[in-house]
Motif scaffolding. Structure first.
Motif, PDB file in Angstrom:
ATOM      1  N   THR A  51       0.817  -1.216   0.000  1.00 28.42           N
ATOM      2  CA  THR A  51       0.000   0.000   0.000  1.00 28.42           C
ATOM      3  C   THR A  51       0.853   1.270   0.000  1.00 28.42           C
ATOM      4  O   THR A  51       0.371   2.336  -0.384  1.00 28.42           O
ATOM      5  N   ARG A  56       3.051   6.582  -2.583  1.00 29.05           N
ATOM      6  CA  ARG A  56       4.216   7.041  -3.349  1.00 29.05           C
ATOM      7  C   ARG A  56       3.770   7.566  -4.724  1.00 29.05           C
ATOM      8  O   ARG A  56       4.257   8.601  -5.200  1.00 29.05           O
ATOM      9  N   ARG A 111      -6.308   9.765   1.961  1.00 29.98           N
ATOM     10  CA  ARG A 111      -6.500   8.459   2.622  1.00 29.98           C
ATOM     11  C   ARG A 111      -7.890   7.905   2.298  1.00 29.98           C
ATOM     12  O   ARG A 111      -8.052   6.735   2.024  1.00 29.98           O
ATOM     13  N   ARG A 133       0.965   0.815   6.824  1.00 34.21           N
ATOM     14  CA  ARG A 133       1.078   1.418   8.157  1.00 34.21           C
ATOM     15  C   ARG A 133      -0.193   1.238   8.976  1.00 34.21           C
ATOM     16  O   ARG A 133      -0.169   1.275  10.191  1.00 34.21           O
ATOM     17  N   ASP A 134      -1.318   1.136   8.246  1.00 32.81           N
ATOM     18  CA  ASP A 134      -2.614   1.151   8.928  1.00 32.81           C
ATOM     19  C   ASP A 134      -3.457  -0.052   8.519  1.00 32.81           C
ATOM     20  O   ASP A 134      -4.679   0.007   8.568  1.00 32.81           O
ATOM     21  N   ARG A 183      10.591  10.833   8.022  1.00 32.97           N
ATOM     22  CA  ARG A 183       9.379  10.144   7.577  1.00 32.97           C
ATOM     23  C   ARG A 183       8.690   9.464   8.772  1.00 32.97           C
ATOM     24  O   ARG A 183       7.475   9.552   8.930  1.00 32.97           O
ATOM     25  N   ASP A 187       5.017  10.301  10.050  1.00 30.99           N
ATOM     26  CA  ASP A 187       4.040   9.209  10.080  1.00 30.99           C
ATOM     27  C   ASP A 187       3.460   9.031  11.485  1.00 30.99           C
ATOM     28  O   ASP A 187       2.251   8.868  11.660  1.00 30.99           O
TER      29      ASP A 187
HETATM   30  O1  C5P Z   1       5.789   1.694   2.906  1.00 33.49           O
HETATM   31  P1  C5P Z   1       6.457   2.871   2.265  1.00 33.49           P
HETATM   32  O2  C5P Z   1       7.724   3.267   2.941  1.00 33.49           O
HETATM   33  O3  C5P Z   1       6.630   2.712   0.799  1.00 33.49           O
HETATM   34  O4  C5P Z   1       5.405   4.062   2.464  1.00 33.49           O
HETATM   35  C1  C5P Z   1       5.670   5.380   2.026  1.00 33.49           C
HETATM   36  C2  C5P Z   1       4.846   6.346   2.859  1.00 33.49           C
HETATM   37  O5  C5P Z   1       3.468   6.179   2.517  1.00 33.49           O
HETATM   38  C3  C5P Z   1       4.915   6.131   4.368  1.00 33.49           C
HETATM   39  O6  C5P Z   1       6.008   6.816   4.956  1.00 33.49           O
HETATM   40  C4  C5P Z   1       3.571   6.663   4.842  1.00 33.49           C
HETATM   41  O7  C5P Z   1       3.621   8.061   5.029  1.00 33.49           O
HETATM   42  C5  C5P Z   1       2.648   6.392   3.662  1.00 33.49           C
HETATM   43  N1  C5P Z   1       1.805   5.208   3.896  1.00 33.49           N
HETATM   44  C6  C5P Z   1       0.618   5.382   4.578  1.00 33.49           C
HETATM   45  N2  C5P Z   1      -0.221   4.329   4.790  1.00 33.49           N
HETATM   46  C7  C5P Z   1       0.095   3.120   4.318  1.00 33.49           C
HETATM   47  C8  C5P Z   1       1.304   2.904   3.613  1.00 33.49           C
HETATM   48  C9  C5P Z   1       2.151   3.987   3.441  1.00 33.49           C
HETATM   49  O8  C5P Z   1       0.323   6.497   5.003  1.00 33.49           O
HETATM   50  N3  C5P Z   1      -0.766   2.102   4.501  1.00 33.49           N
END
Ligand code: C5P
Length: 234
Positions: A51, A56, A111, A133-134, A183, A187
């Protein structure tokens, strides 16, 4: 990051999944969650969604407007345009795009726009593995197994540095460390995020584990949880 399947040991072979199984894999930047999620998907014969790539892609689409009052609007529009077509992990994998992703990830409308797509992926027949993350807190709170992957910041920086170097990129480790910390901080403070470890998530610290050992540990956790569930049902 999309997991690097080449890193997943060959002797860990796919298994048939008898019932739907949702596996949620959460954790901070460069914790190894993507590689583990890809390995689990392969092991259990399930589809996998990274995700982070969605955020990204949105960050990249809005990049040109960063610092202007149009950034948010562009990010929301880009999030609505994401339709589930495969995203290029190599193209989106850079550290700067990661920072941009964390900037669009604080926007509630972004989101919300990405929620349905992730939800549909998680609830497809047969089950799925999602990393982010979530996932365990918001996207699939009903997941059968939740893993929270952690590793200390230096180990995470070193792993990410080696991944980038393997792609032929030169890496400033000091800058990379600070990008990861920046980051993480954004986050963790994300008011719209839900980026905490779900109370029922199993913690897997990969600081001292190689990919193979981490995957075996993750499989052991998933098998243990599923065996306990099957025991409760019978
Ligand atoms: O997992 P990755 O490092 O590629 O995620 C990039 C950014 O995308 C994270 O630092 C976060 O801010 C956001 N992200 C998010 N929710 C997710 C996956 C990623 O907010 N489920």
């Amino acid at each position: 990051m999309l997991g690097r399947l080449a890193d997943v040991p060959e002797d860990i072979v796919p298994e048939d999944v008898e019932n739907d199984m949702i596996i949620a894999v959460d954790g901070p930047a460069a914790s190894g969650k993507g590689t583990l999620a890809a390995g689990l998907a392969r092991h259990y014969g399930l589809p996998h969604l990274d995700t982070g790539l969605l955020y990204r892609a949105v960050g990249k689409a809005a990049a040109r407007l960063e610092g202007t009052d149009q950034f948010e609007v562009a990010a929301i529009r880009a999030a609505h345009e994401i339709d589930g077509a495969p995203l290029d992990a190599a193209e989106l994998g850079g550290a700067e795009i990661g920072v941009l992703a964390s900037k669009v990830a604080v926007i509630a409308e972004v989101r919300a726009a990405l929620f349905d797509l992730q939800r549909r992926f998680a609830t497809q027949p047969g089950g799925a593995v999602l990393d982010g993350r979530d996932i365990g807190t918001r996207i699939a709170p009903e997941a059968d197994v939740k893993l929270f992957i952690s590793a200390d910041s230096k180990a995470r920086m070193e792993r990410r540095a080696r991944q980038l170097e393997a792609r032929g990129l030169s890496v400033d480790r000091y800058a990379l460390y600070h990008q990861i910390e920046e980051r993480d901080a954004r986050d963790m403070a994300n008011p719209n995020g839900g980026f905490y470890r779900a109370p029922d998530a199993h913690l897997l610290d990969t600081t001292l584990l190689g990919i193979e050992a981490a995957l075996r540990a993750a499989v052991a956790i998933v098998d243990g949880v599923m065996a306990r569930k099957a025991g409760h049902r019978s």
